[in-house]
Design a protein around this motif. Structure first.
Motif, PDB file in Angstrom:
ATOM      1  N   ALA A   1      -4.580  -1.039   3.913  1.00  0.00           N
ATOM      2  CA  ALA A   1      -4.665   0.019   4.928  1.00  0.00           C
ATOM      3  C   ALA A   1      -3.684  -0.270   6.055  1.00  0.00           C
ATOM      4  O   ALA A   1      -3.916   0.097   7.208  1.00  0.00           O
ATOM      5  CB  ALA A   1      -6.083   0.156   5.463  1.00  0.00           C
TER       6      ALA A   1
ATOM      7  N   LYS B   1      -2.243   2.682  -2.162  1.00  0.00           N
ATOM      8  CA  LYS B   1      -0.915   3.283  -2.086  1.00  0.00           C
ATOM      9  C   LYS B   1      -0.327   3.304  -3.493  1.00  0.00           C
ATOM     10  O   LYS B   1      -0.303   2.274  -4.180  1.00  0.00           O
ATOM     11  CB  LYS B   1       0.001   2.475  -1.160  1.00  0.00           C
ATOM     12  CG  LYS B   1      -0.472   2.387   0.281  1.00  0.00           C
ATOM     13  CD  LYS B   1       0.566   1.674   1.144  1.00  0.00           C
ATOM     14  CE  LYS B   1       0.131   1.578   2.591  1.00  0.00           C
ATOM     15  NZ  LYS B   1       1.182   1.011   3.456  1.00  0.00           N
TER      16      LYS B   1
ATOM     17  N   GLY C   1      -6.998   0.868   1.611  1.00  0.00           N
ATOM     18  CA  GLY C   1      -6.272   2.004   1.069  1.00  0.00           C
ATOM     19  C   GLY C   1      -5.677   1.706  -0.286  1.00  0.00           C
ATOM     20  O   GLY C   1      -5.541   0.547  -0.699  1.00  0.00           O
TER      21      GLY C   1
ATOM     22  N   ARG D   1      -6.752   6.425   2.090  1.00  0.00           N
ATOM     23  CA  ARG D   1      -7.163   5.411   3.067  1.00  0.00           C
ATOM     24  C   ARG D   1      -8.486   5.786   3.712  1.00  0.00           C
ATOM     25  O   ARG D   1      -8.749   6.943   3.971  1.00  0.00           O
ATOM     26  CB  ARG D   1      -6.090   5.255   4.155  1.00  0.00           C
ATOM     27  CG  ARG D   1      -6.306   4.076   5.081  1.00  0.00           C
ATOM     28  CD  ARG D   1      -5.197   3.982   6.128  1.00  0.00           C
ATOM     29  NE  ARG D   1      -3.887   3.753   5.555  1.00  0.00           N
ATOM     30  CZ  ARG D   1      -2.793   3.503   6.280  1.00  0.00           C
ATOM     31  NH1 ARG D   1      -2.873   3.458   7.602  1.00  0.00           N
ATOM     32  NH2 ARG D   1      -1.630   3.310   5.696  1.00  0.00           N
TER      33      ARG D   1
END
Length: 450
Positions: free
Chosen positions: A101, A112, A110, A11
């Motif tokens: 994010a 993930k 971000g 992030r």
């Protein structure tokens, strides 16, 4: 935590600390890494994204990297993090990627990473990705000719997830008037669609994403708008999500906030009554309010305390077979139904308890008395030395002794900044302030403060 990936992915500010080159390389590595598990070299990866302007940019970069390494990529488009987790674990994907994010401002983003069981990716795999990002693994071969990957529009996967959510409701929501704050994020269409299908009369705010307004004065981190909506329209309850909808906070019929700790108490009691609370335990973090533990003690529910982070909550639940855990921030995990926090599931489960017990949220939460809490940060030269200093430790022990069983003190270091955090919970705000300052004064006197 690694150089790039923290407890909740890679992030940072878009094109500053997290760039399209990073995303392309993450895609290149994952396509190659998982392709090795298949005879034809083709892995299957599913991708979702939130509503940030940069999410499209990162999506295209990831797709380019993945397909260049031979992976077939399935796009859920704008969707929630838990939906990516659900699709990854139920539809034979090698892994899932969510571009978000979470509750951060729009200019952050971000990546993930989710494994084939819908859980956060293993640390050893993350470690290899970081090596590749730093150029320590050498070159990865490009796919060529018919081995180049393809991209598939996969809205059907998101629709199946919505069907799954609806299947979890065991009661009709008819005659219930519900407020939803979508945070101009991932839940902006999903939450309303689910609640409408279950019969609720929905009042939705912050469901007009423009790429730059995600989490801006809205959602679970700015819940005042939902409180005002519930009071103005005299609603039965309200639910506020964060940017990627893996969190949910509630507002009761009086417009008062129902935190993640309240949710754990309400549903923990409900599960205990149903005989479904495995091990008679709920998993919390060290930041849960002291009042939660007092309330659990009163009803005979035991609890675990983990480090801050849903990752640690889930690890504890998985290791011990517990069914309920979460954080004060509203990241709640119902392990029977999901492998990650899911804000919409949390909202559905709160509705289930309200309807099953024929009580309002305020009535359900009433036995839980929130203890006043004061948390102060002090910038220090060395976090470890400051915490381990004999005089600082003696001051902490003295405060703990003064509080006894009527409060607690927690001193911990920040994972990302040169800060020591001092938190006290007690039966009065003035006492909290006084005791926090007592410890901070010692840290300053010992010469650690910057």
């Amino acid at each position: 935590m690694g150089k790039y990936f923290g407890t909740d992915g890679f992030r940072g500010e878009a094109n500053v600390t997290l760039t399209v080159d990073h995303a392309f390389k993450v895609g290149r590595f994952l396509g190659w890494f998982y392709g090795k598990n298949h005879e034809d070299g083709k892995s299957k990866v599913v991708i979702g994204k939130d509503t940030r302007r940069s999410s499209y940019m990162f999506e295209y970069a990831l797709v380019a990297g993945l397909t260049a390494s031979g992976a077939d990529v399935y796009l859920l488009h704008v969707t929630t993090t838990p939906s990516v987790s659900y699709v990854a674990r139920t539809e034979d994907f090698d892994c899932g990627i969510m571009i978000s994010a979470s509750h951060n401002p729009f200019y952050d983003n971000g990546i993930k990473l989710i494994n084939d069981r819908g859980e956060k990716m293993r640390e050893d795999v993350i470690g290899e990705i970081e090596k590749y990002l730093d150029g320590d693994l050498g070159e990865i071969p490009y796919a060529t000719k018919e081995n180049i990957g393809r991209t598939v529009d996969y809205v059907a996967g998101r629709n199946r997830y919505m069907g799954y959510l609806m299947s979890l409701a065991i009661h009709s929501f008819k005659d219930k008037r519900i407020g939803l704050d979508a945070a101009n994020g991932s839940a902006w269409t999903l939450a309303k669609a689910v609640f409408d299908a279950l019969g609720a009369k929905t009042y939705v705010i912050n469901a007009n994403p423009d790429g730059t307004n995600i989490n801006t004065n809205c959602g679970s981190t700015h819940i005042e708008g939902l409180q005002e909506l519930v009071r103005r329209e005299h609603l039965d309850a309200g639910f506020a999500f964060d940017g990627d909808a893996d969190r949910c906070l509630c507002v009761d019929e009086n417009g008062e906030i129902i935190s993640g700790d309240h949710i754990l108490y309400i549903y923990g009691c409900y599960m205990k009554e149903q005989g479904a609370l495995e091990g008679n335990k709920v998993v919390t973090t060290v930041m849960s309010n002291f009042g939660l533990y007092k309330a659990f003690d009163a009803v005979g529910i035991e609890y675990e305390k983990t480090a801050v982070g849903d990752k640690y909550v889930y690890e504890n639940m998985l290791q011990n077979g517990y069914r309920l855990g979460g954080e004060q921030s509203g990241h709640i995990i119902f392990s029977k139904y999901a492998t990650t926090g899911d804000g919409i599931i949390t909202a559905l489960k709160m509705m289930e308890v309200m309807i099953a017990k024929n009580k309002t949220l305020s009535e359900l939460a009433a036995p839980f008395a929130v203890y006043p809490q004061v948390l102060k940060n002090i910038k220090v030269t060395n976090k470890t030395e400051a915490q381990n200093d004999k005089e600082v430790k003696a001051a902490v022990e003295e405060v703990a002794k003064m509080l006894g069983e009527d409060g607690r003190i927690l001193v911990r270091e920040s994972g990302t900044e040169p800060l020591v955090r001092v938190m006290v919970e007690a039966n009065s705000l003035d006492l909290c302030e006084k005791l926090v300052d007592k410890v901070i004064d010692v840290i300053k006197a010992r010469g650690y403060a910057i």
